[in-house]
Write an enzyme that holds these catalytic residues in place. Structure first.
Site, PDB file in Angstrom:
ATOM      1  N   TYR A   1      -9.320   4.136 -16.843  1.00 20.40           N
ATOM      2  CA  TYR A   1      -9.391   4.742 -15.507  1.00 20.40           C
ATOM      3  C   TYR A   1     -10.793   5.332 -15.275  1.00 20.40           C
ATOM      4  CZ  TYR A   1      -7.469   6.611 -11.179  1.00 20.40           C
ATOM      5  OH  TYR A   1      -7.208   6.865  -9.849  1.00 20.40           O
TER       6      TYR A   1
ATOM      7  N   LYS B   1     -11.194  11.356  -9.133  1.00 22.50           N
ATOM      8  CA  LYS B   1      -9.941  12.071  -8.827  1.00 22.50           C
ATOM      9  C   LYS B   1     -10.021  13.542  -9.233  1.00 22.50           C
ATOM     10  CE  LYS B   1      -7.497   8.679  -7.022  1.00 22.50           C
ATOM     11  NZ  LYS B   1      -7.428   8.565  -5.540  1.00 22.50           N
TER      12      LYS B   1
ATOM     13  N   THR C   1       0.147  -2.168  -6.538  1.00 27.11           N
ATOM     14  CA  THR C   1      -0.439  -2.332  -5.205  1.00 27.11           C
ATOM     15  C   THR C   1      -1.635  -3.267  -5.339  1.00 27.11           C
ATOM     16  OG1 THR C   1      -1.970  -0.487  -5.490  1.00 27.11           O
ATOM     17  CG2 THR C   1       0.190   0.039  -4.562  1.00 27.11           C
ATOM     18  N   LEU C   2      -2.292  -3.552  -4.205  1.00 32.29           N
ATOM     19  CA  LEU C   2      -3.508  -4.370  -4.231  1.00 32.29           C
ATOM     20  C   LEU C   2      -4.515  -3.775  -5.205  1.00 32.29           C
ATOM     21  CD1 LEU C   2      -5.060  -6.757  -2.903  1.00 32.29           C
ATOM     22  CD2 LEU C   2      -5.882  -5.111  -1.200  1.00 32.29           C
TER      23      LEU C   2
ATOM     24  N   VAL D   1     -15.003   4.691   5.500  1.00 34.05           N
ATOM     25  CA  VAL D   1     -15.413   6.085   5.236  1.00 34.05           C
ATOM     26  C   VAL D   1     -16.862   6.202   4.765  1.00 34.05           C
ATOM     27  CG1 VAL D   1     -13.053   6.867   4.784  1.00 34.05           C
ATOM     28  CG2 VAL D   1     -14.494   6.104   2.862  1.00 34.05           C
TER      29      VAL D   1
ATOM     30  N   SER E   1       0.826  -1.213   0.000  1.00 36.58           N
ATOM     31  CA  SER E   1       0.000   0.000   0.000  1.00 36.58           C
ATOM     32  C   SER E   1       0.862   1.267   0.000  1.00 36.58           C
ATOM     33  CB  SER E   1      -0.899   0.033   1.243  1.00 36.58           C
ATOM     34  OG  SER E   1      -1.836  -1.014   1.212  1.00 36.58           O
TER      35      SER E   1
ATOM     36  N   ILE F   1       1.935   2.435  -9.523  1.00 37.20           N
ATOM     37  CA  ILE F   1       2.716   1.572  -8.637  1.00 37.20           C
ATOM     38  C   ILE F   1       1.917   0.282  -8.458  1.00 37.20           C
ATOM     39  CG2 ILE F   1       3.630   1.284  -6.296  1.00 37.20           C
ATOM     40  CD1 ILE F   1       3.839   4.280  -6.026  1.00 37.20           C
TER      41      ILE F   1
HETATM   42  P1  NAD Z   1      -4.364  -0.152  -1.757  1.00 38.17           P
HETATM   43  O1  NAD Z   1      -5.328  -1.181  -2.206  1.00 38.17           O
HETATM   44  O2  NAD Z   1      -3.184  -0.598  -1.012  1.00 38.17           O
HETATM   45  O3  NAD Z   1      -5.109   0.967  -0.909  1.00 38.17           O
HETATM   46  C1  NAD Z   1      -6.461   1.304  -1.110  1.00 38.17           C
HETATM   47  C2  NAD Z   1      -7.064   1.429   0.285  1.00 38.17           C
HETATM   48  O4  NAD Z   1      -8.387   1.934   0.216  1.00 38.17           O
HETATM   49  C3  NAD Z   1      -7.128   0.093   1.019  1.00 38.17           C
HETATM   50  O5  NAD Z   1      -6.379   0.164   2.214  1.00 38.17           O
HETATM   51  C4  NAD Z   1      -8.604  -0.062   1.313  1.00 38.17           C
HETATM   52  O6  NAD Z   1      -8.847  -0.665   2.559  1.00 38.17           O
HETATM   53  C5  NAD Z   1      -9.058   1.395   1.316  1.00 38.17           C
HETATM   54  N1  NAD Z   1     -10.513   1.544   1.205  1.00 38.17           N
HETATM   55  C6  NAD Z   1     -11.328   1.148   0.196  1.00 38.17           C
HETATM   56  N2  NAD Z   1     -12.603   1.412   0.503  1.00 38.17           N
HETATM   57  C7  NAD Z   1     -12.608   2.011   1.731  1.00 38.17           C
HETATM   58  C8  NAD Z   1     -13.617   2.507   2.605  1.00 38.17           C
HETATM   59  N3  NAD Z   1     -14.925   2.447   2.281  1.00 38.17           N
HETATM   60  N4  NAD Z   1     -13.246   3.053   3.789  1.00 38.17           N
HETATM   61  C9  NAD Z   1     -11.941   3.107   4.144  1.00 38.17           C
HETATM   62  N5  NAD Z   1     -10.942   2.649   3.368  1.00 38.17           N
HETATM   63  C10 NAD Z   1     -11.274   2.107   2.178  1.00 38.17           C
HETATM   64  O7  NAD Z   1      -3.938   0.653  -3.104  1.00 38.17           O
HETATM   65  P2  NAD Z   1      -3.061   1.968  -3.334  1.00 38.17           P
HETATM   66  O8  NAD Z   1      -2.649   1.895  -4.757  1.00 38.17           O
HETATM   67  O9  NAD Z   1      -2.035   2.101  -2.296  1.00 38.17           O
HETATM   68  O10 NAD Z   1      -4.146   3.147  -3.199  1.00 38.17           O
HETATM   69  C11 NAD Z   1      -4.033   4.214  -2.269  1.00 38.17           C
HETATM   70  C12 NAD Z   1      -4.368   5.549  -2.935  1.00 38.17           C
HETATM   71  O11 NAD Z   1      -3.357   5.867  -3.900  1.00 38.17           O
HETATM   72  C13 NAD Z   1      -5.694   5.594  -3.675  1.00 38.17           C
HETATM   73  O12 NAD Z   1      -6.308   6.852  -3.474  1.00 38.17           O
HETATM   74  C14 NAD Z   1      -5.261   5.479  -5.125  1.00 38.17           C
HETATM   75  O13 NAD Z   1      -6.213   6.039  -5.986  1.00 38.17           O
HETATM   76  C15 NAD Z   1      -3.995   6.285  -5.077  1.00 38.17           C
HETATM   77  N6  NAD Z   1      -3.063   6.100  -6.204  1.00 38.17           N
HETATM   78  C16 NAD Z   1      -2.595   4.853  -6.532  1.00 38.17           C
HETATM   79  C17 NAD Z   1      -1.700   4.704  -7.586  1.00 38.17           C
HETATM   80  C18 NAD Z   1      -1.183   3.343  -7.989  1.00 38.17           C
HETATM   81  O14 NAD Z   1      -0.724   3.190  -9.108  1.00 38.17           O
HETATM   82  N7  NAD Z   1      -1.207   2.345  -7.122  1.00 38.17           N
HETATM   83  C19 NAD Z   1      -1.273   5.832  -8.308  1.00 38.17           C
HETATM   84  C20 NAD Z   1      -1.755   7.094  -7.938  1.00 38.17           C
HETATM   85  C21 NAD Z   1      -2.659   7.213  -6.883  1.00 38.17           C
HETATM   86  O1  0WE Z   2      -6.396   4.825  -8.252  1.00 38.41           O
HETATM   87  C1  0WE Z   2      -5.966   3.787  -8.705  1.00 38.41           C
HETATM   88  C2  0WE Z   2      -6.723   2.473  -8.511  1.00 38.41           C
HETATM   89  C3  0WE Z   2      -7.923   2.610  -7.637  1.00 38.41           C
HETATM   90  C4  0WE Z   2      -8.874   1.455  -7.671  1.00 38.41           C
HETATM   91  C5  0WE Z   2      -8.551   0.161  -8.072  1.00 38.41           C
HETATM   92  C6  0WE Z   2      -9.520  -0.839  -8.048  1.00 38.41           C
HETATM   93  C7  0WE Z   2      -9.270  -2.239  -8.527  1.00 38.41           C
HETATM   94  C8  0WE Z   2     -10.173  -3.245  -7.843  1.00 38.41           C
HETATM   95  C9  0WE Z   2     -10.169   1.716  -7.268  1.00 38.41           C
HETATM   96  N1  0WE Z   2     -11.119   0.761  -7.245  1.00 38.41           N
HETATM   97  C10 0WE Z   2     -10.810  -0.500  -7.621  1.00 38.41           C
HETATM   98  N2  0WE Z   2     -11.821  -1.446  -7.585  1.00 38.41           N
HETATM   99  C11 0WE Z   2     -11.580  -2.766  -7.745  1.00 38.41           C
HETATM  100  O2  0WE Z   2     -12.531  -3.590  -7.752  1.00 38.41           O
HETATM  101  N3  0WE Z   2      -4.798   3.799  -9.440  1.00 38.41           N
HETATM  102  C12 0WE Z   2      -4.195   5.071  -9.754  1.00 38.41           C
HETATM  103  C13 0WE Z   2      -4.164   2.579  -9.984  1.00 38.41           C
HETATM  104  C14 0WE Z   2      -4.648   2.434 -11.388  1.00 38.41           C
HETATM  105  O3  0WE Z   2      -5.889   1.962 -11.644  1.00 38.41           O
HETATM  106  C15 0WE Z   2      -6.073   1.992 -13.019  1.00 38.41           C
HETATM  107  C16 0WE Z   2      -4.916   2.502 -13.619  1.00 38.41           C
HETATM  108  C17 0WE Z   2      -4.004   2.795 -12.571  1.00 38.41           C
HETATM  109  C18 0WE Z   2      -2.650   3.385 -12.696  1.00 38.41           C
HETATM  110  C19 0WE Z   2      -7.188   1.628 -13.771  1.00 38.41           C
HETATM  111  C20 0WE Z   2      -7.119   1.749 -15.158  1.00 38.41           C
HETATM  112  C21 0WE Z   2      -5.986   2.259 -15.762  1.00 38.41           C
HETATM  113  C22 0WE Z   2      -4.875   2.632 -15.009  1.00 38.41           C
END
Ligand code: NAD
Ligand code: 0WE
Length: 259
Positions: free
Chosen positions: A159, A166, A197-198, A69, A19, A195
């Site tokens: 996306y 966002k 992540t889950l 939330v 995460s 990145i």
């Molecule tokens: P992650 O799955 O590790 O984290 C997502 C988190 O959201 C989880 O801990 C989950 O428990 C929480 N969540 C979902 N529904 C919720 C709810 N109702 N109440 C409280 N928590 C809730 O994935 P991540 O990639 O670390 O995502 C964290 C943030 O980073 C997100 O806002 C995502 O959009 C943003 N982000 C991710 C990337 C990427 O490529 N991974 C890039 C830019 C921004």
């Molecule tokens: O914000 C995100 C991902 C957020 C996310 C991911 C999931 C997958 C599983 C929100 N909701 C869900 N629901 C699910 O059921 N990112 C920035 C990572 C991400 O997600 C993409 C990306 C990138 C980068 C989706 C499409 C294209 C690019």
């Protein structure tokens, strides 16, 4: 020197060791902050156990509370705990998002009302909700940081629904910064590059996207959770005392490129 000693930081969004919130929590801890962690509860308590085991040793959080939330009572309860245990809050990290799978592929015009409201409630509305709950505890000033993605500014394939969420989140940062500036509370976003992540691994084509960034970004690579964590620590520190309402790109430079 970046110094967060004496500061209380509440971090949301840790699900596992990949995460982004975990990268942030570790860098805040390394800079001397006192940590509190919230987790998304489930019926079997598996998330709670997993997150507890992850954070217990390395950062020894003095607060560990559930916070879905979508649940106003849980939000209030979490901030009541902060009020009771800490009295004041200095740092709030909003690092969570969710959209139903139907909103992350296919036609944007086919997204259901239900999926749209759920994604915006969890991913966008929650920032203002948490900031509002934090506000009375941030009397001595404070810093709020959320995580966004380039897909909130450009139409990035698939996306879709999260892009709208966002865009709303980034605009919420500006309105919240305007509201809270007079109270010396700063509100900023970090726009992170992709990145693994889950959340991102559950998305089809994420590896292709990462490879594309590795070819095009000025630094010819993606970023790490630690790099995002360091930027968050900076934004939460007194070194960033003049910065509010901004979106800081931590993306190896990808955003500036024309292809
Ligand atoms: P992650 O799955 O590790 O984290 C997502 C988190 O959201 C989880 O801990 C989950 O428990 C929480 N969540 C979902 N529904 C919720 C709810 N109702 N109440 C409280 N928590 C809730 O994935 P991540 O990639 O670390 O995502 C964290 C943030 O980073 C997100 O806002 C995502 O959009 C943003 N982000 C991710 C990337 C990427 O490529 N991974 C890039 C830019 C921004
Ligand atoms: O914000 C995100 C991902 C957020 C996310 C991911 C999931 C997958 C599983 C929100 N909701 C869900 N629901 C699910 O059921 N990112 C920035 C990572 C991400 O997600 C993409 C990306 C990138 C980068 C989706 C499409 C294209 C690019």
């Amino acid at each position: 020197m970046l110094n967060l000693s004496g500061k209380n930081a509440l971090v949301t969004g840790i699900a596992n060791n990949r995460s982004i919130a975990w990268g942030i929590a570790q860098q805040l801890h390394a800079a001397g902050a006192n940590l509190g962690v919230t987790y998304l509860p489930d019926e079997k308590g598996r998330f709670e156990k997993k997150v507890r085991e992850l954070v217990e040793e390395p950062i020894a959080p003095s607060i560990f509370v559930p916070c879905d939330v979508q649940n106003d009572e849980q939000i209030q309860e979490a901030f009541n705990t902060v009020a009771d245990k800490w009295g004041k809050l200095d740092i709030l990290i909003h690092c969570l998002a969710f959209a139903d799978k139907e909103g992350l592929s296919g036609d944007f015009s086919a997204i259901s009302r239900q999926a749209f409201s759920q994604a915006l409630e969890i991913s966008t509305y929650s920032l203002g909700r948490l900031a509002g709950a934090a506000k009375p505890l941030m009397n001595e000033g404070g810093s709020i940081v959320t995580l966004t993605y380039l897909g909130g500014v450009r139409a990035i394939p698939n996306y879709n629904l999260m892009g709208v969420a966002k865009a709303g989140l980034e605009m919420s940062v500006r309105y919240l910064a305007a509201e809270m500036g007079p109270h010396n509370i700063r509100v900023n976003a970090i726009s992170a590059g992709p990145i693994r992540t889950l959340a991102s691994s559950a998305v089809g084509g994420i590896l292709d996207m990462i490879h594309h960034v590795e070819e095009v970004a000025p630094l010819r690579r993606t970023v790490t959770q630690t790099e995002v964590g360091n930027a968050a620590a900076f934004l939460c520190s007194d070194l960033a005392s003049g910065i509010t309402g901004q979106v800081l790109y931590v993306d190896a430079g990808y955003e500036i490129m024309g292809m």
